[in-house]
Design a protein around this motif. Structure first.
Motif, PDB file in Angstrom:
ATOM      1  N   ALA A   1      47.338  34.503  38.150  1.00 40.05           N
ATOM      2  CA  ALA A   1      47.640  33.104  37.819  1.00 40.05           C
ATOM      3  C   ALA A   1      46.685  32.584  36.748  1.00 40.05           C
ATOM      4  CB  ALA A   1      47.558  32.237  39.066  1.00 40.05           C
ATOM      5  N   LEU A   2      45.403  32.928  36.878  1.00 41.13           N
ATOM      6  CA  LEU A   2      44.417  32.497  35.885  1.00 41.13           C
ATOM      7  C   LEU A   2      44.748  33.023  34.499  1.00 41.13           C
ATOM      8  CD1 LEU A   2      41.072  32.857  37.843  1.00 41.13           C
ATOM      9  CD2 LEU A   2      41.724  30.855  36.523  1.00 41.13           C
ATOM     10  N   VAL A   3      45.021  34.293  34.406  1.00 42.77           N
ATOM     11  CA  VAL A   3      45.330  34.906  33.112  1.00 42.77           C
ATOM     12  C   VAL A   3      46.566  34.271  32.500  1.00 42.77           C
ATOM     13  CG1 VAL A   3      46.043  37.044  31.974  1.00 42.77           C
ATOM     14  CG2 VAL A   3      44.227  37.089  33.698  1.00 42.77           C
ATOM     15  N   SER A   4      47.578  34.025  33.320  1.00 44.93           N
ATOM     16  CA  SER A   4      48.812  33.425  32.834  1.00 44.93           C
ATOM     17  C   SER A   4      48.577  32.010  32.305  1.00 44.93           C
ATOM     18  CB  SER A   4      49.845  33.393  33.964  1.00 44.93           C
ATOM     19  OG  SER A   4      51.020  32.731  33.549  1.00 44.93           O
ATOM     20  N   GLN A   5      47.796  31.212  33.030  1.00 43.89           N
ATOM     21  CA  GLN A   5      47.539  29.839  32.616  1.00 43.89           C
ATOM     22  C   GLN A   5      46.644  29.783  31.381  1.00 43.89           C
ATOM     23  OE1 GLN A   5      46.188  27.600  36.107  1.00 43.89           O
ATOM     24  NE2 GLN A   5      47.689  28.718  37.342  1.00 43.89           N
ATOM     25  N   ILE A   6      45.668  30.662  31.302  1.00 46.37           N
ATOM     26  CA  ILE A   6      44.800  30.708  30.117  1.00 46.37           C
ATOM     27  C   ILE A   6      45.614  31.071  28.881  1.00 46.37           C
ATOM     28  CG2 ILE A   6      42.914  32.004  29.034  1.00 46.37           C
ATOM     29  CD1 ILE A   6      41.644  32.165  31.855  1.00 46.37           C
ATOM     30  N   LYS A   7      46.542  31.986  29.059  1.00 47.73           N
ATOM     31  CA  LYS A   7      47.401  32.400  27.945  1.00 47.73           C
ATOM     32  C   LYS A   7      48.328  31.270  27.524  1.00 47.73           C
ATOM     33  CE  LYS A   7      49.588  35.006  24.992  1.00 47.73           C
ATOM     34  NZ  LYS A   7      48.988  35.277  23.672  1.00 47.73           N
ATOM     35  N   SER A   8      48.974  30.596  28.487  1.00 46.78           N
ATOM     36  CA  SER A   8      49.969  29.577  28.150  1.00 46.78           C
ATOM     37  C   SER A   8      49.349  28.271  27.686  1.00 46.78           C
ATOM     38  CB  SER A   8      50.877  29.317  29.357  1.00 46.78           C
ATOM     39  OG  SER A   8      50.126  28.801  30.446  1.00 46.78           O
ATOM     40  N   GLU A   9      48.183  27.881  28.246  1.00 46.57           N
ATOM     41  CA  GLU A   9      47.604  26.578  27.937  1.00 46.57           C
ATOM     42  C   GLU A   9      46.542  26.624  26.852  1.00 46.57           C
ATOM     43  OE1 GLU A   9      46.560  24.272  31.403  1.00 46.57           O
ATOM     44  OE2 GLU A   9      47.986  25.396  32.644  1.00 46.57           O
ATOM     45  N   LEU A  10      45.876  27.759  26.689  1.00 46.20           N
ATOM     46  CA  LEU A  10      44.836  27.882  25.670  1.00 46.20           C
ATOM     47  C   LEU A  10      45.171  28.916  24.594  1.00 46.20           C
ATOM     48  CD1 LEU A  10      41.626  27.761  27.899  1.00 46.20           C
ATOM     49  CD2 LEU A  10      42.347  26.040  26.247  1.00 46.20           C
ATOM     50  N   ASN A  11      46.245  29.673  24.829  1.00 47.73           N
ATOM     51  CA  ASN A  11      46.624  30.759  23.919  1.00 47.73           C
ATOM     52  C   ASN A  11      45.463  31.740  23.721  1.00 47.73           C
ATOM     53  OD1 ASN A  11      48.501  32.138  22.332  1.00 47.73           O
ATOM     54  ND2 ASN A  11      47.777  31.174  20.446  1.00 47.73           N
ATOM     55  N   LYS A  12      44.783  32.044  24.811  1.00 44.35           N
ATOM     56  CA  LYS A  12      43.662  32.990  24.795  1.00 44.35           C
ATOM     57  C   LYS A  12      43.974  34.161  25.727  1.00 44.35           C
ATOM     58  CE  LYS A  12      40.997  30.301  22.278  1.00 44.35           C
ATOM     59  NZ  LYS A  12      40.575  30.645  20.910  1.00 44.35           N
ATOM     60  N   THR A  13      43.365  35.279  25.429  1.00 45.74           N
ATOM     61  CA  THR A  13      43.502  36.435  26.299  1.00 45.74           C
ATOM     62  C   THR A  13      42.197  36.659  27.046  1.00 45.74           C
ATOM     63  OG1 THR A  13      44.156  38.763  26.400  1.00 45.74           O
ATOM     64  CG2 THR A  13      42.757  38.093  24.553  1.00 45.74           C
ATOM     65  N   CYS A  14      42.203  37.560  28.006  1.00 36.95           N
ATOM     66  CA  CYS A  14      41.023  37.850  28.819  1.00 36.95           C
ATOM     67  C   CYS A  14      40.780  39.354  28.886  1.00 36.95           C
ATOM     68  CB  CYS A  14      41.195  37.323  30.257  1.00 36.95           C
ATOM     69  SG  CYS A  14      41.365  35.557  30.409  1.00 36.95           S
ATOM     70  N   THR A  15      39.531  39.718  29.024  1.00 36.95           N
ATOM     71  CA  THR A  15      39.174  41.082  29.402  1.00 36.95           C
ATOM     72  C   THR A  15      39.040  41.112  30.920  1.00 36.95           C
ATOM     73  OG1 THR A  15      37.990  41.480  27.337  1.00 36.95           O
ATOM     74  CG2 THR A  15      37.438  42.893  29.201  1.00 36.95           C
ATOM     75  N   ILE A  16      39.693  42.066  31.575  1.00 35.36           N
ATOM     76  CA  ILE A  16      39.696  42.151  33.039  1.00 35.36           C
ATOM     77  C   ILE A  16      38.974  43.422  33.467  1.00 35.36           C
ATOM     78  CG2 ILE A  16      41.117  42.158  35.118  1.00 35.36           C
ATOM     79  CD1 ILE A  16      43.353  40.910  33.486  1.00 35.36           C
ATOM     80  N   MET A  17      37.993  43.253  34.347  1.00 36.34           N
ATOM     81  CA  MET A  17      37.216  44.396  34.833  1.00 36.34           C
ATOM     82  C   MET A  17      37.197  44.408  36.358  1.00 36.34           C
ATOM     83  SD  MET A  17      33.955  44.379  32.222  1.00 36.34           S
ATOM     84  CE  MET A  17      33.453  42.728  32.715  1.00 36.34           C
ATOM     85  N   ASN A  18      37.184  45.595  36.923  1.00 35.67           N
ATOM     86  CA  ASN A  18      36.999  45.720  38.367  1.00 35.67           C
ATOM     87  C   ASN A  18      35.550  45.427  38.703  1.00 35.67           C
ATOM     88  OD1 ASN A  18      39.672  46.570  38.883  1.00 35.67           O
ATOM     89  ND2 ASN A  18      39.140  48.656  38.275  1.00 35.67           N
ATOM     90  N   SER A  19      35.321  44.710  39.797  1.00 38.71           N
ATOM     91  CA  SER A  19      33.962  44.397  40.230  1.00 38.71           C
ATOM     92  C   SER A  19      33.909  44.388  41.745  1.00 38.71           C
ATOM     93  CB  SER A  19      33.504  43.052  39.654  1.00 38.71           C
ATOM     94  OG  SER A  19      34.428  42.035  39.949  1.00 38.71           O
ATOM     95  N   PHE A  20      32.706  44.339  42.276  1.00 37.56           N
ATOM     96  CA  PHE A  20      32.540  44.428  43.729  1.00 37.56           C
ATOM     97  C   PHE A  20      31.409  43.501  44.144  1.00 37.56           C
ATOM     98  CE2 PHE A  20      31.173  46.098  47.776  1.00 37.56           C
ATOM     99  CZ  PHE A  20      32.369  46.487  48.387  1.00 37.56           C
ATOM    100  N   GLY A  21      31.716  42.609  45.101  1.00 39.47           N
ATOM    101  CA  GLY A  21      30.706  41.711  45.637  1.00 39.47           C
ATOM    102  C   GLY A  21      30.143  42.230  46.941  1.00 39.47           C
ATOM    103  N   ALA A  22      28.836  42.014  47.158  1.00 38.58           N
ATOM    104  CA  ALA A  22      28.193  42.515  48.376  1.00 38.58           C
ATOM    105  C   ALA A  22      28.815  41.903  49.622  1.00 38.58           C
ATOM    106  CB  ALA A  22      26.692  42.195  48.337  1.00 38.58           C
ATOM    107  N   ILE A  23      29.322  40.673  49.514  1.00 35.96           N
ATOM    108  CA  ILE A  23      29.943  40.007  50.659  1.00 35.96           C
ATOM    109  C   ILE A  23      31.458  39.970  50.511  1.00 35.96           C
ATOM    110  CG2 ILE A  23      30.138  37.820  51.919  1.00 35.96           C
ATOM    111  CD1 ILE A  23      27.225  37.270  51.162  1.00 35.96           C
ATOM    112  N   ALA A  24      31.933  39.577  49.317  1.00 40.61           N
ATOM    113  CA  ALA A  24      33.372  39.375  49.109  1.00 40.61           C
ATOM    114  C   ALA A  24      34.147  40.682  48.977  1.00 40.61           C
ATOM    115  CB  ALA A  24      33.600  38.515  47.874  1.00 40.61           C
TER     116      ALA A  24
END
Length: 278
Positions: A215-238
């Motif tokens: 949803a974030l990527v879609s809204q950033i693209k449609s409302e700001l016309n920007k793209t994102c770099t997406i990386m896998n990450s890992f939280g100690a708790i989450a």
């Protein structure tokens, strides 16, 4: 309720910042032969050469930039820019009518006038507003360049070039002392602005950690016309999540904050990027 209070606070600080800027220009800078920069500087030059009321000149010069900002940069930004510019113009008219003038040593006028101007503009910028057409002009050019190339650019060269033209005009049409003092006003004011807004003319890197990036990527693209770099990450708790990295300019930051606020369960940071190498 918190959102409404925050929004009301942002409008209040835009009004306060515009009044501070108008006081600095009308009561300190102009009486001591210095001027503001950007389109406000153009307005002051026209007023000095023609004798037309300064607040009227400001409205006439600002109007095309404000309309363009409303149409191209978005409704919320445009409305805040219009409100800030209207209060700025009314403030100029008020302080001129009251004949408020601080006639002091020119260097003190430049130092304190530039500092008050910078503080006022900082309040406006931090709350998503703008009262100078040069910044709107730079934003429109950057948006067009970004839309065409997909790259991010700093607005610094555009603002420096715009203001260089203003000071050359002051030098040629008024006098060299006014040009030099006005240049010092620019240095002081932008120094204060950069201190409070963390180099607003530089590129901003937004890092977002979320479990639901779609949803974030879609809204950033449609409302700001920007793209994102997406990386896998890992939280100690989450545990497993995704990290999004997006590059925007300062005036797109308010819209980015809106998008993030609509998507719960995110953790975000913003940092200033001086240069992107490709």
């Amino acid at each position: 309720m918190n959102k409404k209070i925050s929004e009301a606070g942002s409008w209040f600080f835009i009004v306060l910042g515009a009044l501070m800027a108008s006081f600095s220009v009308a009561a300190i800078l102009i009486p001591n032969d210095a001027i503001d920069y950007g389109t406000a500087g153009i307005s002051i030059i026209i007023s000095k050469l023609t004798g037309i009321n300064l607040s009227l000149c400001v409205l006439i010069v600002f109007a095309p930039f404000l309309i363009a900002g409303l149409l191209i940069l978005g409704k919320q930004f445009g409305l805040k820019a219009i409100a800030g510019s209207a209060v700025y113009s009314l403030g100029l008219a008020l302080f001129e009518e009251l004949e408020v003038a601080v006639d002091t040593e020119h260097f003190l006028a430049v130092a304190f006038g530039g500092a008050i101007l910078g503080a006022g503009l900082s309040l406006i910028l931090k709350n998503g507003g703008c009262i100078d057409g040069s910044e709107i002009f730079a934003n429109i050019i950057l948006k067009r360049l970004s839309d065409r190339t997909g790259k991010n650019f700093s607005m610094t060269p555009i603002l420096v070039g715009f203001n260089a033209c203003v000071y050359i005009a002051v030098f040629l049409l008024i006098n060299e002392n006014a040009a030099l003092m006005s240049l010092l006003v620019y240095v002081v004011a932008t120094g204060v602005i950069n201190y409070f807004t963390d180099h607003f003319e530089a590129i901003k890197q937004v890092t977002i950690i979320t479990k639901t990036p779609e949803a974030l990527v879609s809204q950033i693209k449609s409302e700001l016309n920007k793209t994102c770099t997406i990386m896998n990450s890992f939280g100690a708790i989450a545990g497993e999540n995704k990290t999004l990295i997006c590059y925007i300019n300062y005036f797109e930051l308010a819209k980015m904050k809106e998008i993030i606020a609509r998507n719960k369960g995110t953790f975000s940071t913003v940092s200033t990027i001086d240069e992107i190498l490709r």
